[in-house]
Design a protein around this motif. Structure first.
Motif, short mmCIF file in Angstrom:
data_model
loop_
_atom_site.label_atom_id
_atom_site.label_comp_id
_atom_site.label_asym_id
_atom_site.label_seq_id
_atom_site.Cartn_x
_atom_site.Cartn_y
_atom_site.Cartn_z
N LEU A 78 9.42 -21.27 76.52
CA LEU A 78 8.39 -21.39 75.30
C LEU A 78 7.56 -19.90 75.08
O LEU A 78 7.84 -19.45 73.92
N ASN A 79 7.45 -19.44 76.08
CA ASN A 79 6.55 -18.23 76.23
C ASN A 79 7.84 -16.93 75.46
O ASN A 79 7.37 -16.03 74.63
N LEU A 80 8.94 -17.16 76.17
CA LEU A 80 9.84 -16.27 75.93
C LEU A 80 10.39 -16.41 74.18
O LEU A 80 10.75 -15.59 73.74
N ILE A 81 10.35 -17.61 73.71
CA ILE A 81 10.70 -17.72 72.46
C ILE A 81 9.88 -17.25 71.42
O ILE A 81 10.03 -16.33 70.49
N GLN A 82 8.51 -17.53 71.95
CA GLN A 82 7.35 -16.89 71.12
C GLN A 82 7.05 -15.55 71.07
O GLN A 82 6.65 -14.77 70.13
N ASN A 83 7.21 -14.84 72.34
CA ASN A 83 6.82 -13.43 72.29
C ASN A 83 8.13 -12.37 72.74
O ASN A 83 8.11 -11.34 73.11
N GLY A 84 9.08 -13.06 72.55
CA GLY A 84 10.50 -12.14 72.90
C GLY A 84 11.16 -12.10 74.07
O GLY A 84 10.35 -12.41 75.17
N PRO A 85 12.36 -11.59 74.28
CA PRO A 85 13.14 -11.76 75.63
C PRO A 85 12.47 -11.06 76.52
O PRO A 85 11.90 -10.01 76.10
#
Length: 104
Positions: A39-46
């Motif tokens: 979820l963090n990667l989706i919200q803040n980028g890869p």
């Protein structure tokens, strides 16, 4: 219809109900292994793949095999995040976004 034990598919987007889909998708993702990281990667980028400087002075991106354990986990979660989101899109929306590296 609800089938017992079937939780391996993300919720499908209904275009007129984006906010509801977003909330259900977040809950679905958090329930996956490493869900908070996904979820963090989706919200803040890869993951920004690290680079290394070779002996000849050329800078290149690390290969997967050269990543640390944590970086490999992040790279794997990037792939999972992409797959989860794409699986939750109807075919017409998928056709619009599938060729983009980052879609928000």
């Amino acid at each position: 219809m609800i089938i017992a034990g079937v939780d391996n598919r993300p919720p499908m987007l209904e275009k007129s109900m984006y906010d509801s889909w977003k909330s259900r998708m977040e809950l679905y993702i958090e329930n996956r292994e490493n869900g908070r990281m996904i979820l963090n990667l989706i919200q803040n980028g890869p993951l920004l793949w690290p680079t290394i400087v070779q002996k000849d002075g050329i800078t290149r991106t690390k290969k997967y095999e050269e990543l640390s354990v944590t970086e490999k986990l992040q790279a794997d979660c990037d792939l999972k995040a992409t797959n989860i989101v794409l699986q939750g899109l109807p075919p017409d929306v998928y056709a619009i976004v599938n060729h983009h590296k980052v879609s928000k």
